[in-house]
Design an enzyme around this catalytic site. Structure first.
Site, short mmCIF file in Angstrom:
data_model
loop_
_atom_site.label_atom_id
_atom_site.label_comp_id
_atom_site.label_asym_id
_atom_site.label_seq_id
_atom_site.Cartn_x
_atom_site.Cartn_y
_atom_site.Cartn_z
N MET A 99 0.84 -1.19 0.00
CA MET A 99 0.00 0.00 0.00
C MET A 99 0.88 1.24 0.00
SD MET A 99 -2.89 -1.12 2.78
CE MET A 99 -1.66 -1.43 4.04
N GLY A 141 1.75 4.05 4.98
CA GLY A 141 2.55 3.19 4.10
C GLY A 141 2.91 1.86 4.70
N SER A 142 2.66 0.75 3.98
CA SER A 142 2.85 -0.55 4.61
C SER A 142 2.56 -1.68 3.63
CB SER A 142 1.90 -0.65 5.80
OG SER A 142 0.62 -0.19 5.44
N ARG A 143 2.52 -2.91 4.18
CA ARG A 143 2.21 -4.11 3.39
C ARG A 143 1.34 -5.04 4.22
NH1 ARG A 143 7.14 -7.73 2.00
NH2 ARG A 143 6.13 -9.50 3.00
#
Length: 212
Positions: free
Chosen positions: A79, A170-172
């Site tokens: 993301m 922001g990340s996964r």
């Protein structure tokens, strides 16, 4: 506009400071007001239309990982700052464990992100005692993501498409499928865009291996 829990904690500062900023300089006031508005937009939480069947994507973003790991398949969705960061359950099921693992804060799209801070949400059979097609959903912090907020806990019952957490900035998000799911059964490929709670990542006919 619906926003995720915690949004006002980040947005209140610049929004409250904006009127005073105008006394310093009009651009300062406008900049603070715009910053507060951006934070609220970033934490937006739109409604989703979950399809009647199928395992759905937990995150809004781009597929960055799809690989076999021992007996299981891992799907990762990256993301960026423009994506919605509210995470949703891919399946119906029972939460057996919510585990926080401390770690680094590398960029979520890099290989080093496998050692990042994360929260594991593990899932078992639902009320019908049907084995779920996934083992867990993992929310992974990125370079700027310093807070992972799970909305669920052990013993909670989940519905497909239900909100289960939020990751700031922001990340996964990874899905680890059950061993019965093979790589070629996954319905998305690296580079594909997904919408949390809507994009089907595995056909409902595949979950426990009875039809394969």
């Amino acid at each position: 506009m619906n926003v995720a829990p915690g949004a006002w904690r980040y947005a209140a500062g610049p929004l409250l400071a904006a009127p005073f900023g105008f006394f310093v300089h009009p651009l300062a006031g406008l900049g603070l007001f715009a910053l507060g508005g951006f934070v609220l937009w970033f934490f937006r939480d739109p409604e989703r239309s979950t399809p009647p069947s199928g395992v759905v994507a937990p995150a809004h973003g781009k597929v960055s990982v799809l690989r076999k790991e021992g007996e299981t398949v891992r799907l990762g969705i990256f993301m960026n700052v423009w994506d919605v960061h509210v995470i949703r359950s891919p399946v119906d099921g029972q939460v057996t464990d919510v585990e926080h693992t401390p770690g680094a804060h590398r960029p979520a799209f890099s290989k080093d992100s496998d050692r990042n801070e994360r929260v594991h949400v593990r899932v078992a059979a639902d009320a019908d005692d049907r084995a779920p097609p996934i083992q867990e959903v993992t929310m992974i912090a990125g370079a700027f993501a310093r807070r992972i907020t799970p909305y669920t806990e052990a013993s909670n019952t989940l519905s497909r498409g239900e909100r289960i957490g939020h990751i700031a900035f922001g990340s996964r998000v990874d899905v680890v499928f059950a061993p019965s799911v093979s790589l070629d059964e996954v319905q998305v490929s690296p580079g594909d865009k997904t919408t949390a709670g809507e994009t089907i990542i595995l056909d409902e006919a595949e979950p426990d291996g009875d039809d394969v």
